[in-house]
Structures are given as C-alpha cells and as structure tokens.
Scaffold this motif. Structure first.
Motif, PDB file in Angstrom:
ATOM      1  N   ARG A  66     -30.247  53.553   4.957  1.00  0.00           N
ATOM      2  CA  ARG A  66     -30.522  53.318   6.369  1.00  0.00           C
ATOM      3  C   ARG A  66     -31.568  52.236   6.468  1.00  0.00           C
ATOM      4  N   LEU A  67     -31.354  51.322   7.384  1.00  0.00           N
ATOM      5  CA  LEU A  67     -32.359  50.289   7.599  1.00  0.00           C
ATOM      6  C   LEU A  67     -33.273  50.719   8.739  1.00  0.00           C
ATOM      7  N   CYS A  68     -34.508  50.173   8.734  1.00  0.00           N
ATOM      8  CA  CYS A  68     -35.439  50.494   9.815  1.00  0.00           C
ATOM      9  C   CYS A  68     -34.878  49.953  11.128  1.00  0.00           C
ATOM     10  N   ASP A  69     -34.936  50.769  12.148  1.00  0.00           N
ATOM     11  CA  ASP A  69     -34.338  50.396  13.424  1.00  0.00           C
ATOM     12  C   ASP A  69     -35.284  50.822  14.551  1.00  0.00           C
ATOM     13  N   THR A  70     -35.834  49.843  15.252  1.00  0.00           N
ATOM     14  CA  THR A  70     -36.863  50.157  16.260  1.00  0.00           C
ATOM     15  C   THR A  70     -36.344  51.126  17.329  1.00  0.00           C
ATOM     16  N   GLN A  71     -35.073  50.953  17.703  1.00  0.00           N
ATOM     17  CA  GLN A  71     -34.550  51.838  18.762  1.00  0.00           C
ATOM     18  C   GLN A  71     -34.478  53.280  18.297  1.00  0.00           C
ATOM     19  N   LEU A  72     -34.017  53.437  17.046  1.00  0.00           N
ATOM     20  CA  LEU A  72     -33.908  54.809  16.521  1.00  0.00           C
ATOM     21  C   LEU A  72     -35.285  55.419  16.290  1.00  0.00           C
ATOM     22  N   LYS A  88     -42.846  46.912  15.115  1.00  0.00           N
ATOM     23  CA  LYS A  88     -42.029  45.811  14.600  1.00  0.00           C
ATOM     24  C   LYS A  88     -41.376  46.279  13.300  1.00  0.00           C
ATOM     25  N   ALA A  89     -40.038  46.121  13.219  1.00  0.00           N
ATOM     26  CA  ALA A  89     -39.333  46.505  11.994  1.00  0.00           C
ATOM     27  C   ALA A  89     -38.800  45.248  11.317  1.00  0.00           C
ATOM     28  N   HIS A  90     -39.056  45.116  10.032  1.00  0.00           N
ATOM     29  CA  HIS A  90     -38.596  43.943   9.275  1.00  0.00           C
ATOM     30  C   HIS A  90     -37.625  44.382   8.197  1.00  0.00           C
ATOM     31  N   PHE A  91     -36.880  43.413   7.713  1.00  0.00           N
ATOM     32  CA  PHE A  91     -36.021  43.705   6.570  1.00  0.00           C
ATOM     33  C   PHE A  91     -36.817  43.530   5.271  1.00  0.00           C
ATOM     34  N   SER A  92     -37.529  42.398   5.176  1.00  0.00           N
ATOM     35  CA  SER A  92     -38.354  42.191   3.984  1.00  0.00           C
ATOM     36  C   SER A  92     -39.606  41.397   4.335  1.00  0.00           C
ATOM     37  N   VAL A 113     -43.087  48.207  10.021  1.00  0.00           N
ATOM     38  CA  VAL A 113     -42.337  48.821   8.920  1.00  0.00           C
ATOM     39  C   VAL A 113     -41.401  47.784   8.318  1.00  0.00           C
ATOM     40  N   SER A 114     -41.067  47.991   7.069  1.00  0.00           N
ATOM     41  CA  SER A 114     -40.133  47.066   6.434  1.00  0.00           C
ATOM     42  C   SER A 114     -39.258  47.836   5.450  1.00  0.00           C
ATOM     43  N   ASP A 115     -38.005  47.325   5.285  1.00  0.00           N
ATOM     44  CA  ASP A 115     -37.108  47.993   4.333  1.00  0.00           C
ATOM     45  C   ASP A 115     -37.440  47.621   2.900  1.00  0.00           C
ATOM     46  N   HIS A 116     -38.184  46.534   2.746  1.00  0.00           N
ATOM     47  CA  HIS A 116     -38.456  46.017   1.403  1.00  0.00           C
ATOM     48  C   HIS A 116     -39.768  45.260   1.449  1.00  0.00           C
ATOM     49  N   GLN A 117     -40.519  45.285   0.346  1.00  0.00           N
ATOM     50  CA  GLN A 117     -41.718  44.460   0.257  1.00  0.00           C
ATOM     51  C   GLN A 117     -41.644  43.633  -1.031  1.00  0.00           C
ATOM     52  N   THR A 118     -42.024  42.375  -0.929  1.00  0.00           N
ATOM     53  CA  THR A 118     -41.981  41.549  -2.148  1.00  0.00           C
ATOM     54  C   THR A 118     -43.280  41.671  -2.939  1.00  0.00           C
ATOM     55  N   ALA A 119     -44.367  42.081  -2.265  1.00  0.00           N
ATOM     56  CA  ALA A 119     -45.653  42.198  -2.962  1.00  0.00           C
ATOM     57  C   ALA A 119     -46.415  43.412  -2.442  1.00  0.00           C
ATOM     58  N   GLY A 120     -45.768  44.580  -2.540  1.00  0.00           N
ATOM     59  CA  GLY A 120     -46.386  45.824  -2.062  1.00  0.00           C
ATOM     60  C   GLY A 120     -47.651  46.107  -2.867  1.00  0.00           C
ATOM     61  N   ARG A 121     -48.710  46.484  -2.156  1.00  0.00           N
ATOM     62  CA  ARG A 121     -49.997  46.711  -2.818  1.00  0.00           C
ATOM     63  C   ARG A 121     -50.374  48.181  -2.810  1.00  0.00           C
ATOM     64  N   LEU A 132     -35.691  47.842  -2.087  1.00  0.00           N
ATOM     65  CA  LEU A 132     -34.921  48.104  -0.874  1.00  0.00           C
ATOM     66  C   LEU A 132     -34.312  49.507  -0.922  1.00  0.00           C
ATOM     67  N   GLY A 133     -34.558  50.265   0.119  1.00  0.00           N
ATOM     68  CA  GLY A 133     -33.934  51.588   0.242  1.00  0.00           C
ATOM     69  C   GLY A 133     -34.658  52.681  -0.526  1.00  0.00           C
ATOM     70  N   SER A 134     -35.669  52.336  -1.337  1.00  0.00           N
ATOM     71  CA  SER A 134     -36.257  53.394  -2.161  1.00  0.00           C
ATOM     72  C   SER A 134     -37.483  54.047  -1.524  1.00  0.00           C
ATOM     73  N   GLY A 135     -37.967  53.466  -0.410  1.00  0.00           N
ATOM     74  CA  GLY A 135     -39.139  54.087   0.194  1.00  0.00           C
ATOM     75  C   GLY A 135     -39.368  53.652   1.626  1.00  0.00           C
ATOM     76  N   ILE A 136     -40.404  54.262   2.211  1.00  0.00           N
ATOM     77  CA  ILE A 136     -40.869  53.827   3.527  1.00  0.00           C
ATOM     78  C   ILE A 136     -42.111  52.990   3.288  1.00  0.00           C
ATOM     79  N   TYR A 137     -42.119  51.801   3.848  1.00  0.00           N
ATOM     80  CA  TYR A 137     -43.271  50.905   3.735  1.00  0.00           C
ATOM     81  C   TYR A 137     -43.775  50.712   5.157  1.00  0.00           C
ATOM     82  N   TYR A 138     -44.940  51.257   5.425  1.00  0.00           N
ATOM     83  CA  TYR A 138     -45.365  51.484   6.798  1.00  0.00           C
ATOM     84  C   TYR A 138     -46.843  51.111   6.972  1.00  0.00           C
ATOM     85  N   SER A 139     -47.164  50.407   8.051  1.00  0.00           N
ATOM     86  CA  SER A 139     -48.581  50.155   8.364  1.00  0.00           C
ATOM     87  C   SER A 139     -48.855  50.453   9.833  1.00  0.00           C
ATOM     88  N   TYR A 140     -50.058  50.962  10.074  1.00  0.00           N
ATOM     89  CA  TYR A 140     -50.493  51.375  11.415  1.00  0.00           C
ATOM     90  C   TYR A 140     -51.866  50.737  11.622  1.00  0.00           C
TER      91      TYR A 140
END
Ligand code: BTN
Length: 338
Positions: A66-72, A88-92, A113-121, A132-140
C-alpha cells in the motif's frame, strides 16, 4: 528517476493486482515503451520491491504494498485534527525529517510521510533501513514555545503514543526500551529520532521522526541479525499502512498536547508499565563509562533509574542500555532498526 512521478505509483498499483501483467501490457496501460517499463521494474527492485517474475515477461508483486495516501490517512481523523494538521505524502524522499523542514504550511502541525527514504537516519548517526513497502517513515513537526514544559521525557512520551497506537491494532507483547525504542518480545519494531530547529531559549520547532517496521525483506531481517521484527512477522497479515499513520497522528497529538501542558510526569506510571528492562540486570553506558545494576523504571523527568550493587539508586538523563546477557550483540550496529 523522478520518484514523485505518478507513473511509478500507477505501475505499483498494476503490479499489486491479483492478475499478473506482462511487460507489454504494463507498457500499454501506462502509455510508455516496454524498455522504460523494464528500467522502472529494475529501479523498483533496487529500492526494495520484491517483484516476482510469474512466467516469461509476466510480473507481479510477491507481497502487495500500500502506498501512502493522504485521503485515506485523513479519512479517519476527527475534525479538530483535520483543522490543525498539514499532511504531505511522498513516494520517495531522502529523509522525512529533512523533508518536513521544507514544508511551508499555514497549519500549526506538519506531518510528512514517505513510502521510501534514500537516506533514512537513526539515532547516534546510524542509518535506518527504509526500503519501499517495508516500513512507515513518518515525521511530525510543530512549533513549541519556550515556556512549555521541559523536553525531558519527550521521546519516552512518543514511544508510549506508539504503544497506544499498536494496541488499537490488537498487537500485544509490546515494551519500551529506554529512551527511544518500541519492542515486541525483545525485538525492535520502531524507533524515534527527535530533532530541534531554532533556538531552544526562544520558540523552536520540534521534528519527531518515527520509523516503524511493517514487513522487512528477508535480506534486511538477516542484516539486522534477527534482533528486529515487524508487524507482518508478528501478526501474519499486512496491517493497513494508512490507518496506522492516521492512528499514530491521533495518538501523537493527544500525547504531545498533554506532554506540553503537564510534562512527562503525567506519563511516568504508564511508561513504567511497558519498561522492557524492569527488574533486569543491565549495563548502562554513558560515554566510555559503564554502570551495572537492576533497572527500576524511570522517574518523573523520564530519567532511567538503576539500582546498583550497593543498593544505591542512580538516575541517568542520557546513555544506552545493554542487557547483561547480550554482550556480543552489542559489538557492531551499522543500522538502527534493531
Ligand atoms: C532509531 O534509531 O531508533 C530512530 C529511527 C528513526 C527513523 C525515522 S524514519 C522517519 C524519520 N526520517 C528519518 O530519516 N529518520 C526517522
């Protein structure tokens, strides 16, 4: 490749279907050439998607994602949250913690939120596996006035909000490893990275980054020495990512509002109920110093309490905990997901 490209999202939706598609059919559906489709498939595999070659030139995702979807995500929010939070939902993106700092929106709270991060810290300069698809990457993020309660215990409060979220999805056997980690049966499933921008003496912005493992690939799981787990391994099903993101935001808003008004002491008893190291023999590391003792929970400022050999009670505002029996696990930790 531009990952904001809606084509990529459409391609994933097609690969998600029950009926597998040939590369020719995919090219036809998306109005691009077969060779571009093959390039996209290759890139998607590189960012972590498990694409199954069902038969000659026929593809399908091994595990639908499932991809992040702002409406859902916002669908489940009460009105007060819709009014307060810009989402804001991003793909990467490189890191949602960095991306959120660029968001310029009129609402008091920002969520990225994003479905993928290229440099997750992760914490302490470690990386965070963000396929992609293996986790929730979320910032508040939100602005905090310097007259709000102290920041002590903030990451503990966030951990508690994550526990409350997961309980809503009937996940039990959860505990909290001071100060940042959410564990399931001693295995890490989520971590928290808090950053601050601006001047702490004046008004400043807090960025609260959360990584939650949904379904680690066998390769990532092995790379983490099986010290991590994920919601798929725990429940045997894929939990709706958008519902989870929605609930994380509801719980964070609730916990952080209370934290800002009343400080950590409001949560001390609740946190201590989930303490992973209660009554356990642990070694507490502060810089190059080590202290051994029995974990006895946290105090009202969120400091970790250790009962030492001499029946002394020592409190630590910062440091890292190691369970006495897992010394060899401690050696190298290239990624922070464990
Ligand atoms: C930890 O080391 O346990 C903290 C991990 C935090 C990872 C999250 S994923 C979303 C946000 N963006 C990042 O780059 N890091 C945090």
């Amino acid at each position: 490749m531009d990952f904001s490209n809606t084509l990529i999202r459409q391609l994933i939706q097609l690969l998600n279907q029950k009926t597998p598609y040939t590369d020719t059919a995919l090219a036809h559906q998306l109005g691009i050439t077969q060779s571009v489709i093959l390039q996209y498939l290759h890139i998607l595999q590189n960012v972590g998607l498990d694409i199954h070659l069902v038969s000659d030139h026929t593809y399908q995702l091994k595990q639908p994602i499932r991809l992040c979807d702002t409406q859902l995500i916002t669908k489940y929010w009460p009105d007060y949250l819709k009014n307060k939070v810009a989402l804001k939902a991003h793909f990467s993106v490189s890191s949602t913690n960095d991306e959120i700092k660029k968001m310029n929106m009129m609402k008091p709270i920002k969520v990225c939120v994003s479905d993928h991060q290229t440099a997750g810290r992760g914490c302490q300069g470690r990386s965070w596996i963000s396929s992609l698809g293996s986790g929730i990457y979320y910032s508040y993020a939100y602005q905090r006035k310097n007259n709000s309660a102290t920041l002590a215990g903030l990451s503990l409060t966030v951990g508690l909000a994550l526990i409350k979220t997961l309980l809503q999805f009937n996940i039990s056997d959860l505990s909290l490893k001071w100060p940042n980690d959410v564990l399931w049966q001693s295995k890490k499933i989520a971590g928290v990275l808090i950053e601050l921008t601006g001047d702490i003496k004046q008004d400043y912005h807090l960025v609260i980054g959360i990584g939650l493992n949904l379904c680690l690939s066998p390769k990532s799981h092995q790379a983490l020495n099986s010290l991590a787990s994920d919601l798929y391994r725990i429940t045997g099903k894929m939990i709706d990512k958008n519902k989870l993101i929605s609930e994380i935001t509801i719980q964070l808003y609730d916990h952080l509002s209370k934290f800002d008004r009343m400080g950590f002491s409001y949560f001390t008893d609740d946190w201590n109920q989930y303490d992973a190291y209660r009554d356990q023999l642990v070694v507490f590391h502060v810089g190059s110093k080590k202290y051994q003792g029995i974990g006895i929970g946290v105090n009202n400022t969120g400091h970790f309490l250790l009962s030492t050999d001499h029946q002394n009670r020592v409190s630590f505002p910062s440091g890292e905990i190691q369970v006495k029996s897992s010394a060899e696990r401690w050696c190298s930790r290239p990624e922070s997901n464990r």
